[in-house]
Write an enzyme that holds these catalytic residues in place. Structure first.
Site, PDB file in Angstrom:
ATOM      1  CB  CYS A 187      -0.932   0.007   1.212  1.00  0.00           C
ATOM      2  SG  CYS A 187      -2.310  -1.161   1.101  1.00  0.00           S
ATOM      3  CB  ILE A 188       2.911   2.887   2.619  1.00  0.00           C
ATOM      4  CG1 ILE A 188       1.915   2.550   3.729  1.00  0.00           C
ATOM      5  CG2 ILE A 188       3.481   4.278   2.849  1.00  0.00           C
ATOM      6  CD1 ILE A 188       2.515   2.567   5.106  1.00  0.00           C
TER       7      ILE A 188
END
Length: 424
Positions: free
Chosen positions: A263-264
């Protein structure tokens, strides 16, 4: 949901889809899980889990309750709702890769029944559900909001986290139309403790990107501050802990060797790409990404200087990496900073080994490594030990006792006051 149609489907049985499928089953649905990976489906049919957060007993209990893993999309012709949880990586150019979403929706279009609710959970750029998913599902003459109900709900699973189960994390839902949102909300409120309804699928998509862009930007800030703190001979970890005592206006973030995970490192670039399509520059987001991606190089530069101080050139040294998963206590290596740290060390011809109790083999740019045991002799055989991932199972005492030079990127060895230990 119609009471006479209590069968739902989940497409993509990875770290998001499998827990969701099991949550559906626990809520009383008959669940058909579709995945194109035949090995995954075979494991599940045998009651074996390949997801860290899901044990074999839970899989077997779901099978006993009617859970049907399959590779065939045709099995979904009798479902009333479908959640799509397929990967959405980045292309090498940094642009969104939605090929898995497109392929899945193409497969769904000819088989879904009328009145089916289709919810995309894969991270996408704002507008993708309405622009890509909805039109494909209506190619056979169905009307969105009348014959098929399309929505987006961002996955919020944090692998390895034990304080929040999948159904305890509030579920954000937004429909392509109002009716689509109603149907998606009705489905998910039977499974999740709390459903948070937003105004549209695009709004729900932006929620996901904001959550992880917020983290990326703040991690970039603390990583940059960590570099400043080092030059000032100040302990950044003490600084963050002290700042966190303020009861308002501050949220602690911690530095590290780089960003990892699904995600990040990726989600902010989805947002940046979409903003660019709208003519909006994302200087803040892009700068944070640049800082975070430079952290592996910063780690190697620090290690190089420390070795030089000991009279050893990096090119003539042996380095042991401790932990290659992207976060503690999981086996997931996607986007792990260990890839870049090892790659940079290899560029300098350092001899590299690694230890990770969750990752038996690790491949970097075509070179395959196997995890070594964290023994006294192994530690003593290396000029430097770099702690990249602070798994709870790693023997910190041995690292401190037998490591000749230790560079700790996670502050995992903070309790040890030894001159050979250096932190980020």
């Amino acid at each position: 949901m119609n009471s006479d149609r209590d069968t739902v489907g989940v497409v993509g049985l990875g770290y998001v889809g499998l827990p969701l499928a099991l949550a559906y089953e626990a809520a009383g649905y008959t669940v058909i899980g579709v995945d194109i990976d035949e090995e995954r489906v075979s494991d599940l049919r045998s009651g074996e889990s390949y997801v860290t957060d899901v044990d074999d007993e839970t899989v077997q209990a779901a099978l006993d309750g009617g859970f049907e893993p399959t590779t065939e999309y045709g099995a979904l012709e009798r479902v009333s709702g479908i959640s799509v949880c397929v990967p959405t990586p980045l292309k090498k150019t940094g642009q969104p890769n939605l090929s898995y979403v497109v392929d899945s929706v193409d497969q769904l279009a000819p088989v879904i029944p009328d009145d089916c609710t289709v919810i995309l959970e894969s991270t996408v750029y704002p507008g993708a559900t309405e622009e890509l998913v909805a039109p494909t599902l209506t190619e056979n003459g169905l009307t969105v909001g009348e014959d098929v109900f399309v929505a987006f709900s961002p996955e919020r699973i944090d692998p390895g986290r034990e304080d929040y189960g999948i159904t305890e994390i509030p579920k954000v839902v937004g429909g392509v139309t109002e009716a689509c949102g109603d149907h998606a909300e009705a489905l998910y409120e039977t499974v999740f403790d709390e459903v948070v309804r937003v105004g549209s699928s695009t709004e729900a998509e932006l929620v996901k990107l904001l959550e992880n862009t917020f983290r990326s930007v703040n991690i970039g800030l603390i990583n940059e501050t960590a570099m400043i703190a080092h030059e000032l001979d100040v302990d950044i970890w003490d600084v963050v802990d002290a700042a966190a005592t303020k009861p308002f206006g501050f949220m602690p973030f911690y530095p590290g060797p780089g960003l990892g995970g699904h995600c990040i490192p990726i989600d902010p670039l989805y947002l940046s790409w979409k903003a660019g399509q709208q003519g909006v520059e994302t200087e803040f987001i892009d700068l944070a990404d640049e800082v975070n991606r430079e952290m592996p190089r910063h780690v190697v530069q620090r290690v190089t200087k420390l070795l030089n101080n000991e009279g050893t050139a990096l090119s003539e040294s042996s380095v042991l990496i401790v932990g290659v998963a992207y976060k503690p206590d999981v086996s997931d290596v996607r986007e792990s900073p260990a890839y870049d740290v090892i790659g940079l060390l290899d560029e300098w011809d350092a001899a590299i080994s690694y230890h990770d109790p969750y990752v038996p083999t690790f491949e970097v740019e075509g070179d395959r490594y196997e995890s070594v045991e964290l023994t006294a002799s192994e530690l003593e055989a290396h000029d430097c030990v770099i702690v990249v991932t602070d798994h709870g199972a790693i023997d910190a005492d041995s690292i401190v006792e037998y490591g000749e030079l230790v560079f700790d990127t996670r502050n995992a060895l903070a309790e040890y006051d030894k001159p050979q230990i250096h932190s980020l």
